[in-house]
Design a protein around this motif. Structure first.
Motif, PDB file in Angstrom:
ATOM      1  N   ASN A 195       0.816  -1.218   0.000  1.00  0.00           N
ATOM      2  CA  ASN A 195       0.000   0.000   0.000  1.00  0.00           C
ATOM      3  C   ASN A 195       0.844   1.260   0.000  1.00  0.00           C
ATOM      4  O   ASN A 195       0.410   2.304  -0.478  1.00  0.00           O
ATOM      5  CB  ASN A 195      -1.010  -0.028   1.162  1.00  0.00           C
ATOM      6  N   ARG A 196       2.078   1.138   0.506  1.00  0.00           N
ATOM      7  CA  ARG A 196       2.956   2.319   0.429  1.00  0.00           C
ATOM      8  C   ARG A 196       3.283   2.603  -1.030  1.00  0.00           C
ATOM      9  O   ARG A 196       3.281   3.755  -1.467  1.00  0.00           O
ATOM     10  CB  ARG A 196       4.236   2.090   1.234  1.00  0.00           C
ATOM     11  N   SER A 197       3.498   1.547  -1.840  1.00  0.00           N
ATOM     12  CA  SER A 197       3.828   1.817  -3.253  1.00  0.00           C
ATOM     13  C   SER A 197       2.596   2.299  -4.004  1.00  0.00           C
ATOM     14  O   SER A 197       2.705   2.949  -5.044  1.00  0.00           O
ATOM     15  CB  SER A 197       4.411   0.562  -3.922  1.00  0.00           C
ATOM     16  N   ARG A 198       1.392   2.006  -3.485  1.00  0.00           N
ATOM     17  CA  ARG A 198       0.166   2.509  -4.136  1.00  0.00           C
ATOM     18  C   ARG A 198      -0.098   3.975  -3.775  1.00  0.00           C
ATOM     19  O   ARG A 198      -0.507   4.772  -4.613  1.00  0.00           O
ATOM     20  CB  ARG A 198      -1.049   1.710  -3.662  1.00  0.00           C
ATOM     21  N   PHE A 199       0.060   4.302  -2.482  1.00  0.00           N
ATOM     22  CA  PHE A 199      -0.463   5.581  -2.004  1.00  0.00           C
ATOM     23  C   PHE A 199       0.595   6.555  -1.521  1.00  0.00           C
ATOM     24  O   PHE A 199       0.279   7.652  -1.071  1.00  0.00           O
ATOM     25  CB  PHE A 199      -1.481   5.329  -0.877  1.00  0.00           C
ATOM     26  N   GLY A 200       1.894   6.123  -1.561  1.00  0.00           N
ATOM     27  CA  GLY A 200       2.955   7.046  -1.140  1.00  0.00           C
ATOM     28  C   GLY A 200       2.771   7.471   0.307  1.00  0.00           C
ATOM     29  O   GLY A 200       2.552   6.636   1.186  1.00  0.00           O
ATOM     30  N   ASP A 201       2.768   8.772   0.560  1.00  0.00           N
ATOM     31  CA  ASP A 201       2.709   9.277   1.933  1.00  0.00           C
ATOM     32  C   ASP A 201       1.298   9.268   2.507  1.00  0.00           C
ATOM     33  O   ASP A 201       1.091   9.506   3.693  1.00  0.00           O
ATOM     34  CB  ASP A 201       3.252  10.724   1.991  1.00  0.00           C
ATOM     35  N   THR A 252      -1.889   7.632   4.008  1.00  0.00           N
ATOM     36  CA  THR A 252      -2.222   6.373   4.698  1.00  0.00           C
ATOM     37  C   THR A 252      -3.644   5.981   4.318  1.00  0.00           C
ATOM     38  O   THR A 252      -4.605   6.494   4.888  1.00  0.00           O
ATOM     39  CB  THR A 252      -2.110   6.549   6.230  1.00  0.00           C
ATOM     40  N   TYR A 253      -3.754   5.122   3.324  1.00  0.00           N
ATOM     41  CA  TYR A 253      -5.072   4.659   2.877  1.00  0.00           C
ATOM     42  C   TYR A 253      -5.684   3.769   3.956  1.00  0.00           C
ATOM     43  O   TYR A 253      -4.963   3.098   4.708  1.00  0.00           O
ATOM     44  CB  TYR A 253      -4.917   3.873   1.571  1.00  0.00           C
TER      45      TYR A 253
END
Ligand code: BG2
Length: 234
Positions: free
Chosen positions: A116-122, A124-125
């Motif tokens: 999810n970090r690679s999806r949403f960057g900074d 927090t989804y």
């Protein structure tokens, strides 16, 4: 067929139950579905389709961990037009609000996963369960007198977590149990505008060290499967 699922397009039902263990998928099919047919065995990740109360249901193993769940859920949604997935799994309790043998309805799934970090960057989804599925599951559980607790899960990429304190911190924010798949499932369901819910039986308690016996795990797992089937067919 898709890259990792060998079934023909019409062999997978719109509604799918996903245990982590492929042998559990076979047990679900043989125990609860009528006329179960194995529809895939690529890399040993077994899948079966049959009917439950006349409704077509597929039981498909997800494997352990978010990358594995992510592969199968992505292909089920994208290549087989699956409409709803219920993860039927086990988890470790991290909160004193739950006991072993309880069934957790995972309303949300915090995660330490890089996926999810690679999806949403900074950003927090917030991976969350489908409200309608969760509401129906809670209703079915109440009718069946099944002790369920609704709350957050922690989908970790670690089983042997080098930072043992994180579960204590998360428990202070209401997270009930730790497992390794729900956040990936919820994120993909949101990506494809489909429905997903994770229902987990508590097989071990990280605070008390309590563990369930194999017999207890089997009994609570059976109750959970009936709950999931009665929910997804509604
Ligand atoms: N990370 C983690 N996963 C757990 C735990 N207890 C159980 Br059951 N699991 C789940 O069981 C598998 C690991 O044994 C994974 O698929 C997890 O979802 C636990 O204490 N920690």
């Amino acid at each position: 067929m898709s890259t990792h699922i060998g079934a023909a397009p019409d062999q997978i039902a719109p509604y799918v139950l996903m245990p982590g263990d492929p042998y559990r998928a076979r047990w679900i099919a043989e125990t609860f579905l009528e006329d179960p047919v194995q529809i895939t065995d690529i890399r040993g990740m077994l899948g079966f389709t049959g009917t439950y109360h006349g409704v077509r249901i597929t039981a498909q193993g997800s494997g352990m961990g978010q990358p594995s769940m992510g592969i199968y859920a992505h292909e089920l949604f994208q290549d087989y037009d699956v409409q709803a997935i219920i993860r039927v799994g086990t988890c470790g309790a991290i909160s004193d609000r739950v006991s072993v043998r309880d069934v957790i309805l995972g309303t949300s799934a915090s995660t330490d996963s890089a996926m999810n970090r690679s999806r949403f960057g900074d950003v927090t989804y917030a991976p969350a369960a489908d409200f309608e599925l969760a509401r129906i599951a809670a209703e079915v559980a109440d009718q069946g007198m099944l002790p369920v607790v609704a709350g957050g899960l922690f989908s970790s990429d670690h089983f042997y977590n080098p930072d043992a304190s994180i579960t204590g911190t998360l428990a202070q924010y209401g997270v009930l149990g730790v497992e390794m798949e729900a956040a990936a499932l919820y994120t993909l369901a949101a990506q494809f505008s489909r429905r997903a819910l994770a229902v987990c039986t508590v097989s071990d308690h990280l605070l008390t060290g309590e563990e369930t016996s194999a017999q207890e795990r089997q009994e609570t797992f059976e109750d959970m499967i009936v709950l999931a089937l009665d929910t997804i067919e509604r």
